[in-house]
Design a protein around this motif. Sequence first.
Motif, short mmCIF file in Angstrom:
data_model
loop_
_atom_site.label_atom_id
_atom_site.label_comp_id
_atom_site.label_asym_id
_atom_site.label_seq_id
_atom_site.Cartn_x
_atom_site.Cartn_y
_atom_site.Cartn_z
N ALA A 139 0.83 -1.20 0.00
CA ALA A 139 0.00 0.00 0.00
C ALA A 139 0.87 1.26 0.00
CB ALA A 139 -0.92 -0.02 1.22
N ASN A 140 1.96 1.25 0.78
CA ASN A 140 2.80 2.44 0.91
C ASN A 140 3.42 2.87 -0.42
OD1 ASN A 140 2.32 3.06 3.52
ND2 ASN A 140 4.00 1.82 4.33
N TYR A 141 3.75 1.88 -1.22
CA TYR A 141 4.35 2.16 -2.53
C TYR A 141 3.41 3.05 -3.35
CZ TYR A 141 6.14 1.22 -7.23
OH TYR A 141 6.62 1.34 -8.51
N TYR A 142 2.12 2.67 -3.37
CA TYR A 142 1.15 3.45 -4.16
C TYR A 142 0.79 4.77 -3.48
CZ TYR A 142 1.00 -0.55 -7.16
OH TYR A 142 1.38 -1.54 -8.02
N ARG A 143 0.75 4.77 -2.13
CA ARG A 143 0.46 6.01 -1.40
C ARG A 143 1.54 7.06 -1.72
NH1 ARG A 143 -0.80 2.81 3.41
NH2 ARG A 143 -3.05 2.60 3.46
N THR A 144 2.82 6.60 -1.74
CA THR A 144 3.93 7.51 -1.99
C THR A 144 3.99 7.94 -3.45
OG1 THR A 144 5.03 6.07 -0.43
CG2 THR A 144 6.39 7.79 -1.42
N ARG A 145 3.83 6.94 -4.32
CA ARG A 145 4.02 7.22 -5.74
C ARG A 145 2.83 7.93 -6.38
NH1 ARG A 145 6.96 3.21 -9.90
NH2 ARG A 145 7.14 4.74 -11.56
N TYR A 146 1.62 7.60 -5.91
CA TYR A 146 0.41 8.22 -6.47
C TYR A 146 -0.42 8.80 -5.32
CZ TYR A 146 1.73 4.95 -10.21
OH TYR A 146 2.42 4.23 -11.15
N PRO A 147 -0.06 9.97 -4.82
CA PRO A 147 -0.74 10.54 -3.65
C PRO A 147 -2.23 10.76 -3.86
CG PRO A 147 1.22 11.81 -4.21
CD PRO A 147 1.01 10.86 -5.31
N GLU A 148 -2.65 10.91 -5.13
CA GLU A 148 -4.08 11.16 -5.42
C GLU A 148 -4.90 9.87 -5.41
OE1 GLU A 148 -5.11 14.39 -5.93
OE2 GLU A 148 -3.01 14.75 -5.37
N MET A 149 -4.24 8.74 -5.46
CA MET A 149 -4.94 7.47 -5.61
C MET A 149 -5.71 7.11 -4.34
SD MET A 149 -3.22 3.90 -6.83
CE MET A 149 -2.87 4.34 -8.52
N ILE A 150 -6.90 6.49 -4.53
CA ILE A 150 -7.67 6.03 -3.36
C ILE A 150 -7.09 4.68 -2.92
CG2 ILE A 150 -9.95 5.36 -2.48
CD1 ILE A 150 -11.14 7.15 -4.73
N VAL A 151 -6.50 4.69 -1.73
CA VAL A 151 -5.89 3.46 -1.18
C VAL A 151 -6.64 3.14 0.12
CG1 VAL A 151 -3.78 2.37 -0.35
CG2 VAL A 151 -3.65 4.13 -2.12
N GLU A 152 -7.37 1.99 0.10
CA GLU A 152 -8.16 1.63 1.28
C GLU A 152 -7.64 0.34 1.90
OE1 GLU A 152 -12.14 1.28 -0.12
OE2 GLU A 152 -12.47 3.44 -0.20
N LYS A 153 -7.72 0.28 3.22
CA LYS A 153 -7.34 -0.94 3.92
C LYS A 153 -8.23 -2.08 3.40
CE LYS A 153 -6.26 -2.35 8.48
NZ LYS A 153 -6.51 -2.30 9.88
N SER A 154 -7.64 -3.21 3.09
CA SER A 154 -8.46 -4.23 2.42
C SER A 154 -9.35 -5.03 3.37
CB SER A 154 -7.56 -5.19 1.64
OG SER A 154 -6.81 -5.95 2.52
N GLY A 155 -8.84 -5.47 4.50
CA GLY A 155 -9.62 -6.37 5.36
C GLY A 155 -9.62 -7.75 4.73
N ILE A 156 -9.74 -8.77 5.56
CA ILE A 156 -9.59 -10.13 5.00
C ILE A 156 -10.74 -10.49 4.06
CG2 ILE A 156 -9.43 -12.58 5.59
CD1 ILE A 156 -7.76 -11.88 7.92
N ASP A 157 -11.95 -10.02 4.37
CA ASP A 157 -13.08 -10.35 3.50
C ASP A 157 -12.84 -9.88 2.07
OD1 ASP A 157 -14.82 -11.77 5.02
OD2 ASP A 157 -15.77 -10.00 5.91
N HIS A 158 -12.38 -8.62 1.96
CA HIS A 158 -12.10 -8.06 0.66
C HIS A 158 -10.95 -8.80 -0.02
CE1 HIS A 158 -13.74 -4.00 -0.66
NE2 HIS A 158 -13.54 -4.73 -1.72
#
Lengths: 216, 283
Positions: B253-272
């Motif tokens: 997740a951190n890779y995308y948070r850092t590289r694409y700050p505009e991207m929606i990054v949500e915690k997945s949870g095991i169900d997802h």
Amino acid sequence: MKGLLTKDFLLIRNQWTSALIIVAAGIFMAFSMQPSACIAYLMMIGMMLAIGTTGYDEFDNGYRFLFTLPVSRKTYALEKYVFAAIIILGFMVIGVAGAAIVTVVKYSAAALDILELLAEALAMFLIVMVALSFSLPSRLKYGSEKGRIALYIIFGILTGIGLLLGYVLPAETVNAMEMFVKSHATAVIISLTILAVAVIAGSVIISIRIMEKKEY
Amino acid sequence: MIKVTNVRKTYTGFELNCSMELRKGTITGLIGRNGAGKSTLFKCILQLIYPESGEIKLLGKDIKDITEADRCRIGTVMSDSGISGYLTIEDAEKILKNFYPKFDGKAYQEMCRQAGLDPKKKIKDLSTGMKARHRVICALTHDPDLLILDEPTSGLDVIARNEILELLRNYMAANPDHAILVSSHISSDLENLCDDIYMIEDGKIILHEDADVLNDSYAILKVRDDEYRDMDKSHVLKVRKEMFGVICLTDDANYYRTRYPEMIVEKSGIDHLIEMMIGGENA
């Protein structure tokens, strides 16, 4: 094995009302027929009660839980024979006591030959254990319902063979066999006892193999 | 404590073929849908069924060499099976006492009392929740080194489930060098309990990850089609087409948070996570 025996005794305890009725019926039988008839009857019932515990084990995927306990399949199979022997012997003692009391009440104290009664009971014990040796493996292999059908087939075949032999064998041969048995009574008793023990041992081995192969 | 290597068991239309490991001092969860192979794997480990190939080591021994004494070190719960329903809670104690040399009758009675189990009551007359609690108590009260629990919370409401999970947490807190292998199809049960999670689907392990890594690193990315086309997909595990664009499962997740700050990054949870691992396509 102690845990399994405890389980089976506790399971059979649930049937104590049925057991009382069975014993009462046995005493009635002793009064109306030969006093010793109740011994065989009670021992057969004991055998069926003991075999019936496999039904409880099978119920609700019970085997699946049982074999996660510290018990091997071999111990399980062996325990069923040990448990059945204890129950059958227990019913034998009740039967012998009942037959002795009925003999004294119905006839007289002089008519009671306790040694003969005991000898008859021990012979019956072996016969019932042989019957168990045919019944138990089929119950373990096929379960309660199919096992019962398999048992009827086995006993049907054995009865058929007996009837066929009686029909096929000439009367002289049967008489000669009877004479032989009478003249060599001790040897015949020892041979039949060895044969019964061999059948029981064979049955134990078969039951262990059946249990070891089964998947739950 | 448990090592399963390439174990294979086939039935008509189903094949179990997997490897896994349970280390000392950990709670390992096996998660998967109904029919994914969880119980089949447990049955192989417990020798209730026999695998066609592969190797299983239990308590450091090949399972074929496991003795009755070794089995005393294991506590087991099978979701659909337990002590005969015709026996009472009290009878169960007598039986367990004769099976396990280290069985603690006082602890059994106390835990049953706390769970509201009447000693005179027949097991078949207990509610589903009570039966489940009793199974767990039976597994815990002989001081086992290893617990193997197949769906111990199956069919229970959230309160009953939490009570059982609490029993397991207490067990591990009191015995930090022991281990638990637990399966469930309810992800939230395992999410907060396990150190290590295996995901099984169609008889195969499709994911194995440390629970902390799952919580911290795995995430769902929600992106438009054009964003998806241009983005770096090196840490995308699975993707699924949606109305608004594409959702992606990532293990960083951190890779995308850092590289694409505009991207929606949500915690997945095991169900997802399960949903994506099973229903998603490869990136």
